[in-house]
Design an enzyme around this catalytic site. Structure first.
Site, PDB file in Angstrom:
ATOM      1  N   GLU A 328      39.967  11.369  33.720  1.00  6.66           N
ATOM      2  CA  GLU A 328      39.452  12.441  34.572  1.00  6.66           C
ATOM      3  C   GLU A 328      40.020  12.296  35.980  1.00  6.66           C
ATOM      4  O   GLU A 328      39.939  11.217  36.581  1.00  6.66           O
ATOM      5  CB  GLU A 328      37.928  12.391  34.666  1.00  6.66           C
ATOM      6  CG  GLU A 328      37.199  12.844  33.425  1.00  6.66           C
ATOM      7  CD  GLU A 328      35.708  13.033  33.683  1.00  6.66           C
ATOM      8  OE1 GLU A 328      35.110  13.842  32.959  1.00  6.66           O
ATOM      9  OE2 GLU A 328      35.143  12.384  34.586  1.00  6.66           O
ATOM     10  N   CYS A 329      40.587  13.352  36.508  1.00  2.03           N
ATOM     11  CA  CYS A 329      41.069  13.428  37.891  1.00  2.03           C
ATOM     12  C   CYS A 329      41.983  12.246  38.202  1.00  2.03           C
ATOM     13  O   CYS A 329      43.122  12.206  37.752  1.00  2.03           O
ATOM     14  CB  CYS A 329      39.891  13.525  38.859  1.00  2.03           C
ATOM     15  SG  CYS A 329      40.357  14.203  40.481  1.00  2.03           S
ATOM     16  N   GLY A 330      41.526  11.250  38.947  1.00  2.00           N
ATOM     17  CA  GLY A 330      42.377  10.098  39.230  1.00  2.00           C
ATOM     18  C   GLY A 330      42.875   9.430  37.974  1.00  2.00           C
ATOM     19  O   GLY A 330      44.035   8.992  37.896  1.00  2.00           O
ATOM     20  N   THR A 429      42.254  15.563  32.244  1.00  2.00           N
ATOM     21  CA  THR A 429      41.993  16.782  33.008  1.00  2.00           C
ATOM     22  C   THR A 429      41.779  16.425  34.477  1.00  2.00           C
ATOM     23  O   THR A 429      41.412  15.301  34.803  1.00  2.00           O
ATOM     24  CB  THR A 429      40.718  17.495  32.536  1.00  2.00           C
ATOM     25  OG1 THR A 429      39.581  16.668  32.840  1.00  2.00           O
ATOM     26  CG2 THR A 429      40.740  17.783  31.064  1.00  2.00           C
TER      27      THR A 429
END
Length: 438
Positions: A328-330, A429
């Site tokens: 997720e993200c990072g 994502t």
């Protein structure tokens, strides 16, 4: 017996809500009161301070992202084993998104739903009696949201305090706190908000200074008298994110920290085991785990160390050959081919997905998200709708040729197009999942 609760609200971010919240939490804990912090909306950082101040896990309560049953269940759990709950508002008290009544994501939704009174923190720097107009606006804006008291923040003098207090109390609103301007109490920030609790060199000394400020500047007994019982009903965990496996390897260090307390707690309650590992310490996920989860965080601050972590890289590649991996993200950024840091230097990442990201030219991406999964992954099965949010400054500079993971929409349902990536057992994502949609 349920806990009593109060909301700490303000007109905007930067008014001093977090300092007041942390100070109240710690001051009550020092009185041996069992107190828990809560946060409205999507925020990873403040619950870490809440937990450090109280010794109890914080919780996010999000009226947009969480179905009513899940929201009630989490609020009920927060109140069940505590004496007092202090719920910190995100941004301004009434700030949310248009949509279904009571599901805007604003803290005012929780105030109305549960009958929780609000303690309003007002930054009075640069004004005096005008503060009464602001307080009156808050007190009358929504009849179902009760402003129970006011804390005046960043006062410049005793005369300043007297003018503001008399103006507010002429409205019938009690002033239960008056905080003098003190630059040393400012909490350090970076691009995604406050510097995380675990990054403070002497965290408890910092938190105790906040408590000292509260004990010096607020009538803590009066604050406690303003609170009302928090008694949700009809809660269930049907919309909670189910554990993606029985044993879940979770990256956990200064580069990977953003996992919601309610998500991890539900996984444990459902019988799953969370097995932490540190990429920054060059650790690989335990090969006996069923799934690997790379949370968000600040990998852009540790790109060189991550790029040099050969054991981490090899272990992730071996794990992904046979078992699911999700970022997720990072975490999503690290799964890609490369990450360009703020100085413009490109660092090799895991290469388990084909995209590349950059932090050199920052652009803020912020908002609630609805994602319909296009294939099975650790978030759920194909067709499942996930509610969450996006908050990052990094940009995708190479899209790669992986399959998209989800069809994305914003919080009001406007289509945003395909999002995320999927290749074999690996998915990722930029959006953070909060709960399943309804």
């Amino acid at each position: 017996m349920s806990a009593r609760a109060i909301i700490i609200g303000a007109p905007r971010s930067g008014s001093g809500k977090t300092s007041v919240t942390i100070g109240i939490l710690r001051a009550l804990a020092r009185r041996r009161i069992r107190v828990r912090g809560a946060k409205s909306g999507p925020d990873y950082i403040d619950p870490g301070f809440h937990e450090a101040a109280t010794g109890l896990s914080g919780v996010n309560l999000d009226s947009w992202a969480m179905a009513p049953g899940l929201l009630n269940a989490l609020a009920g759990n927060a109140a069940a084993d505590t004496d007092f709950v202090v719920l910190e508002s995100a941004m301004g008290l009434f700030d949310g998104i248009p949509g279904t009544p009571g599901r805007s994501g604003a803290a005012s939704d929780l105030a109305a739903l549960y009958g929780i009174p609000t303690l309003l923190v007002l930054d009075v720097s640069g004004q005096s009696t005008t503060v009464a107009a602001v307080a009156k606006g808050f007190a009358t804006y929504r009849p179902d949201v009760r402003i129970a008291g006011v804390v005046l923040n960043r006062l410049g003098s005793e005369r300043h305090r007297k003018l503001c207090t008399e103006a507010v109390e002429s409205l019938g609103l009690p002033v239960v706190g008056a905080i003098q301007r003190d630059p040393t109490l400012t909490m350090p920030e970076r691009h995604l908000g406050l510097v995380q609790a675990g990054e403070h060199d002497d965290l408890m000394a910092f938190i105790d200074r906040m408590a000292d400020m509260v004990e010096r500047s607020l009538d803590l007994d009066a604050v406690m008298r303003l609170a009302e019982p928090l008694m949700p009903s009809g809660g269930d965990f049907a919309a909670a994110l189910p554990p993606p496996g029985q044993r879940i390897a979770v990256a956990q260090d200064k580069a990977f920290t953003f996992i919601y307390p309610h998500v991890a707690n539900h996984w444990r309650a459902a019988g799953a085991e969370i097995v932490p590992f540190s990429p920054l310490a060059n650790e690989a996920p335990d090969s006996n785990c069923d799934v690997c989860w790379l949370p968000g965080g600040y990998p852009e601050l540790h790109t060189g160390k991550l790029a040099a972590a050969a054991n981490f890289r090899a272990g992730m590649a071996a794990f992904a050959r046979t078992k699911p991996v999700h970022g997720e993200c990072g975490g999503f950024m690290v799964l890609g081919e490369a990450l360009e840091d703020a100085d413009g230097t490109t660092h090799r990442m895991l290469g388990l997905l084909g995209h590349a990201t950059s932090f050199a030219k920052r652009k803020m991406h912020l908002g609630y998200r609805q994602a319909r999964l296009l294939s099975d992954c650790p978030l759920g099965s194909a067709g499942t709708v996930i509610r969450g949010h996006e908050f990052h400054y990094a940009q995708t500079i190479v899209a790669g040729n992986d399959q998209p993971l989800a069809d994305l929409a914003d919080g009001q349902g406007a289509p945003l197009g395909p999002s995320g990536c999927r290749r074999g057992h690996v998915s990722g994502t930029f959006f953070h999942a909060i709960a399943r949609g309804d």
